[in-house]
Write a protein that holds these residues in place. Structure first.
Motif, PDB file in Angstrom:
ATOM      1  N   THR A   1       0.834  -1.201   0.000  1.00 29.25           N
ATOM      2  CA  THR A   1       0.000   0.000   0.000  1.00 29.25           C
ATOM      3  C   THR A   1       0.870   1.253   0.000  1.00 29.25           C
ATOM      4  O   THR A   1       1.808   1.374   0.773  1.00 29.25           O
ATOM      5  CB  THR A   1      -0.921   0.022   1.233  1.00 29.25           C
ATOM      6  N   LYS A   2       0.544   2.167  -0.898  1.00 29.50           N
ATOM      7  CA  LYS A   2       1.246   3.445  -0.992  1.00 29.50           C
ATOM      8  C   LYS A   2       0.247   4.573  -0.775  1.00 29.50           C
ATOM      9  O   LYS A   2      -0.924   4.443  -1.139  1.00 29.50           O
ATOM     10  CB  LYS A   2       1.896   3.609  -2.379  1.00 29.50           C
ATOM     11  N   PHE A   3       0.707   5.685  -0.206  1.00 30.71           N
ATOM     12  CA  PHE A   3      -0.222   6.789   0.040  1.00 30.71           C
ATOM     13  C   PHE A   3       0.446   8.142  -0.198  1.00 30.71           C
ATOM     14  O   PHE A   3       1.660   8.285  -0.153  1.00 30.71           O
ATOM     15  CB  PHE A   3      -0.779   6.723   1.466  1.00 30.71           C
ATOM     16  N   PHE A   4      -0.400   9.137  -0.430  1.00 21.77           N
ATOM     17  CA  PHE A   4       0.011  10.527  -0.612  1.00 21.77           C
ATOM     18  C   PHE A   4      -1.074  11.357   0.056  1.00 21.77           C
ATOM     19  O   PHE A   4      -2.256  11.243  -0.263  1.00 21.77           O
ATOM     20  CB  PHE A   4       0.109  10.839  -2.101  1.00 21.77           C
ATOM     21  N   CYS A   5      -0.676  12.187   1.044  1.00 22.96           N
ATOM     22  CA  CYS A   5      -1.680  12.935   1.796  1.00 22.96           C
ATOM     23  C   CYS A   5      -1.146  14.314   2.182  1.00 22.96           C
ATOM     24  O   CYS A   5       0.031  14.614   2.019  1.00 22.96           O
ATOM     25  CB  CYS A   5      -2.113  12.175   3.047  1.00 22.96           C
ATOM     26  N   LYS A   6      -2.022  15.137   2.724  1.00 20.86           N
ATOM     27  CA  LYS A   6      -1.695  16.499   3.123  1.00 20.86           C
ATOM     28  C   LYS A   6      -2.059  16.702   4.592  1.00 20.86           C
ATOM     29  O   LYS A   6      -2.873  15.967   5.154  1.00 20.86           O
ATOM     30  CB  LYS A   6      -2.465  17.495   2.244  1.00 20.86           C
ATOM     31  N   ASN A   7      -1.420  17.682   5.211  1.00 21.59           N
ATOM     32  CA  ASN A   7      -1.709  18.065   6.593  1.00 21.59           C
ATOM     33  C   ASN A   7      -1.569  16.881   7.550  1.00 21.59           C
ATOM     34  O   ASN A   7      -0.512  16.280   7.619  1.00 21.59           O
ATOM     35  CB  ASN A   7      -3.095  18.707   6.685  1.00 21.59           C
ATOM     36  N   GLU A   8      -2.637  16.497   8.255  1.00 21.02           N
ATOM     37  CA  GLU A   8      -2.547  15.470   9.279  1.00 21.02           C
ATOM     38  C   GLU A   8      -2.840  14.062   8.763  1.00 21.02           C
ATOM     39  O   GLU A   8      -2.884  13.100   9.524  1.00 21.02           O
ATOM     40  CB  GLU A   8      -3.494  15.802  10.431  1.00 21.02           C
ATOM     41  N   CYS A   9      -3.048  13.927   7.455  1.00 23.68           N
ATOM     42  CA  CYS A   9      -3.274  12.618   6.832  1.00 23.68           C
ATOM     43  C   CYS A   9      -4.527  11.920   7.353  1.00 23.68           C
ATOM     44  O   CYS A   9      -4.600  10.685   7.357  1.00 23.68           O
ATOM     45  CB  CYS A   9      -2.049  11.707   6.994  1.00 23.68           C
ATOM     46  N   LYS A  10      -5.483  12.691   7.818  1.00 20.03           N
ATOM     47  CA  LYS A  10      -6.764  12.111   8.194  1.00 20.03           C
ATOM     48  C   LYS A  10      -7.584  11.866   6.931  1.00 20.03           C
ATOM     49  O   LYS A  10      -7.133  12.147   5.824  1.00 20.03           O
ATOM     50  CB  LYS A  10      -7.498  13.031   9.176  1.00 20.03           C
ATOM     51  N   GLN A  11      -8.801  11.358   7.109  1.00 21.65           N
ATOM     52  CA  GLN A  11      -9.587  10.942   5.952  1.00 21.65           C
ATOM     53  C   GLN A  11      -9.754  12.049   4.918  1.00 21.65           C
ATOM     54  O   GLN A  11      -9.605  11.824   3.722  1.00 21.65           O
ATOM     55  CB  GLN A  11     -10.952  10.434   6.401  1.00 21.65           C
ATOM     56  N   GLY A  12     -10.044  13.236   5.355  1.00 19.25           N
ATOM     57  CA  GLY A  12     -10.236  14.327   4.416  1.00 19.25           C
ATOM     58  C   GLY A  12      -8.954  14.847   3.789  1.00 19.25           C
ATOM     59  O   GLY A  12      -8.994  15.630   2.834  1.00 19.25           O
ATOM     60  N   ASP A  13      -7.792  14.424   4.319  1.00 21.11           N
ATOM     61  CA  ASP A  13      -6.498  14.884   3.811  1.00 21.11           C
ATOM     62  C   ASP A  13      -5.869  13.912   2.826  1.00 21.11           C
ATOM     63  O   ASP A  13      -4.818  14.199   2.246  1.00 21.11           O
ATOM     64  CB  ASP A  13      -5.509  15.085   4.970  1.00 21.11           C
ATOM     65  N   LEU A  14      -6.470  12.742   2.636  1.00 23.90           N
ATOM     66  CA  LEU A  14      -5.889  11.705   1.792  1.00 23.90           C
ATOM     67  C   LEU A  14      -6.072  12.053   0.316  1.00 23.90           C
ATOM     68  O   LEU A  14      -7.194  12.235  -0.157  1.00 23.90           O
ATOM     69  CB  LEU A  14      -6.543  10.359   2.102  1.00 23.90           C
ATOM     70  N   LEU A  15      -4.965  12.148  -0.410  1.00 23.47           N
ATOM     71  CA  LEU A  15      -5.001  12.473  -1.834  1.00 23.47           C
ATOM     72  C   LEU A  15      -5.029  11.210  -2.689  1.00 23.47           C
ATOM     73  O   LEU A  15      -5.795  11.119  -3.635  1.00 23.47           O
ATOM     74  CB  LEU A  15      -3.796  13.340  -2.205  1.00 23.47           C
ATOM     75  N   ILE A  16      -4.143  10.246  -2.352  1.00 24.56           N
ATOM     76  CA  ILE A  16      -4.104   8.959  -3.055  1.00 24.56           C
ATOM     77  C   ILE A  16      -3.738   7.867  -2.062  1.00 24.56           C
ATOM     78  O   ILE A  16      -2.827   8.043  -1.252  1.00 24.56           O
ATOM     79  CB  ILE A  16      -3.072   8.956  -4.212  1.00 24.56           C
ATOM     80  N   GLU A  17      -4.423   6.735  -2.131  1.00 25.27           N
ATOM     81  CA  GLU A  17      -4.036   5.519  -1.420  1.00 25.27           C
ATOM     82  C   GLU A  17      -4.294   4.358  -2.368  1.00 25.27           C
ATOM     83  O   GLU A  17      -5.420   4.174  -2.847  1.00 25.27           O
ATOM     84  CB  GLU A  17      -4.827   5.351  -0.130  1.00 25.27           C
ATOM     85  N   THR A  18      -3.248   3.572  -2.666  1.00 25.65           N
ATOM     86  CA  THR A  18      -3.386   2.544  -3.686  1.00 25.65           C
ATOM     87  C   THR A  18      -2.430   1.389  -3.436  1.00 25.65           C
ATOM     88  O   THR A  18      -1.408   1.549  -2.772  1.00 25.65           O
ATOM     89  CB  THR A  18      -3.115   3.138  -5.093  1.00 25.65           C
ATOM     90  N   SER A  19      -2.767   0.233  -3.993  1.00 25.89           N
ATOM     91  CA  SER A  19      -1.854  -0.907  -4.009  1.00 25.89           C
ATOM     92  C   SER A  19      -1.321  -1.148  -5.414  1.00 25.89           C
ATOM     93  O   SER A  19      -0.594  -2.106  -5.648  1.00 25.89           O
ATOM     94  CB  SER A  19      -2.568  -2.167  -3.495  1.00 25.89           C
ATOM     95  N   ASP A  20      -1.693  -0.279  -6.344  1.00 24.29           N
ATOM     96  CA  ASP A  20      -1.227  -0.390  -7.728  1.00 24.29           C
ATOM     97  C   ASP A  20       0.150   0.249  -7.883  1.00 24.29           C
ATOM     98  O   ASP A  20       0.608   1.006  -7.020  1.00 24.29           O
ATOM     99  CB  ASP A  20      -2.213   0.279  -8.680  1.00 24.29           C
ATOM    100  N   VAL A  21       0.785  -0.008  -9.013  1.00 24.11           N
ATOM    101  CA  VAL A  21       2.101   0.570  -9.297  1.00 24.11           C
ATOM    102  C   VAL A  21       1.972   2.046  -9.631  1.00 24.11           C
ATOM    103  O   VAL A  21       2.844   2.856  -9.288  1.00 24.11           O
ATOM    104  CB  VAL A  21       2.780  -0.204 -10.446  1.00 24.11           C
ATOM    105  N   THR A  22       0.911   2.431 -10.293  1.00 31.28           N
ATOM    106  CA  THR A  22       0.646   3.835 -10.609  1.00 31.28           C
ATOM    107  C   THR A  22      -0.792   4.172 -10.250  1.00 31.28           C
ATOM    108  O   THR A  22      -1.665   3.289 -10.213  1.00 31.28           O
ATOM    109  CB  THR A  22       0.871   4.142 -12.106  1.00 31.28           C
TER     110      THR A  22
END
Length: 365
Positions: A50-71
């Motif tokens: 699992t890979k992720f990209f988030c902003k601020n405190e990384c809470k639910q509303g801050d999550l930009l991308i969460e994926t298990s894919d390569v791209t």
């Protein structure tokens, strides 16, 4: 224009005397102009699904991308995952930057709130770069915080060996040179340098003993191989590093004309309003406040540096103290929808030493 800055030098701190009072903070800052694209590479020695990209405190509303894919792509946000024998890279991107993209970000492996490995960085979007250059500019801030009297040792790793070793301050001009040597070790007063050849690469370790306030500033350690390479870091010497919940308020005894510098440590993450205030901290008691990384108002200044939830520092400074500066102070973070995080300390300012010659002693007030 899309660019991918990569980190060249890493620094590791060790204390010569085992004192745990010295702290290191680090953050990566990328500055770009509106309309540009940004791409940041988060490297790790671990691998994960699992890979992720988030902003601020990384809470639910801050999550930009969460994926298990390569791209993965979500609107203007992109992610790409690649692995090698030595490391894995999670590359994240934002296209067509806007001013609202300014803020703190995190990319990594695992779940956002329990990540196995991650990198924090800040993006600042401006109308134009001050030097007139185009493209994305990256700054790495490595700040070592210690109190007066401590020792500091910083190791700068280089990818290849070299002959001439350098330890310098500020712009590394002739007047800023602390040590320059072709020997394995060298000492000049409180400054020391040590060279260790590795396979591959080499380490240049520099140290300062018995830190004083005047040691605060920017430093470089250099090694001359095929070309001269430098690693850069900053030292901030403070009166105290406030952390945790001490049972008593710290008291500083100062004389008129002194400066006071205090580092306040907080276990929080995200964009916050920084503030520095006196006594009851009502509107009239606010000395300086900002939502930016730093601010100054007359003799008062505040600065934010952080790397992770356990490494967030707010530095507050008062210069040219007067007796009217005596009182209770607070350095804090104001967070929306939650209680403030702050530390308090007290300053007692006097006119200085009183000498009673007839009694053969003097009293410092």
């Amino acid at each position: 224009m899309t660019v991918c800055p990569t980190l060249i030098c890493f620094f590791f701190l060790s204390l010569q005397d085992g004192n745990s009072g010295l702290a290191k903070a680090q953050i990566f800052i990328y500055t770009g102009t509106e309309g540009e694209d940004i791409r940041v590479k988060c490297s790790s020695s671990q691998s994960g699904n699992t890979k992720f990209f988030c902003k601020n405190e990384c809470k639910q509303g801050d999550l930009l991308i969460e994926t298990s894919d390569v791209t993965a792509q979500s609107g203007r946000y992109g992610m790409e995952y690649e692995t090698s024998k030595l490391k894995t890279n999670v590359s994240v991107s934002i296209s067509q930057l806007t001013r609202s993209d300014s803020g703190l970000y995190r990319c990594g492996l695992g779940r956002p709130l329990s990540a196995a490995s991650y990198t924090d960085f800040r993006i600042r979007v401006v109308d134009a770069l001050q030097d007139g250059n185009s493209g994305l500019a990256k700054a790495q801030i490595l700040i070592y915080t210690g109190t007066e009297g401590e020792d500091i040792r910083v190791t700068c790793p280089f990818p290849s060996s070299g002959s001439t070793k350098v330890f310098c301050k500020n712009d590394c001009k002739e007047k800023d040179l602390l040590i320059e040597t072709s020997n394995v070790t060298a000492q000049s007063g409180r400054y020391r340098i040590k060279y260790e050849e590795l396979h591959p690469g080499a380490d240049v370790s520099v140290s300062i003993s018995q830190l004083t306030k005047s040691d605060s500033g920017w430093y470089s350690c250099g090694l001359n191989g095929s070309t001269m390479s430098y690693g850069h870091f900053r030292i901030t010497v403070v009166d105290a590093l406030l952390t945790g919940n001490p049972p008593e308020v710290k008291i500083f005894h100062k004389t008129s004309g002194d400066n006071v510098v205090v580092a306040c440590n907080f276990s929080v993450y995200g964009d916050n309003r920084l503030y520095f205030c006196k006594e009851r901290c009502e509107d009239k008691d606010i000395l300086v406040e900002t939502s930016d990384l730093s601010a100054q108002r007359d003799r008062y200044s505040i600065e934010y540096v952080g790397r992770s939830p356990s490494e967030v520092f707010v530095y507050v400074t008062i210069s040219q103290l007067t007796r009217s500066d005596s009182g209770l102070y607070r350095c804090g973070l104001e967070r929306p929808f939650s209680p403030d995080h702050y530390h308090e300390f007290r300053i007692n300012v006097t006119d200085g030493e009183f000498h009673v010659e007839n009694e053969y002693y003097y009293l410092c007030l």
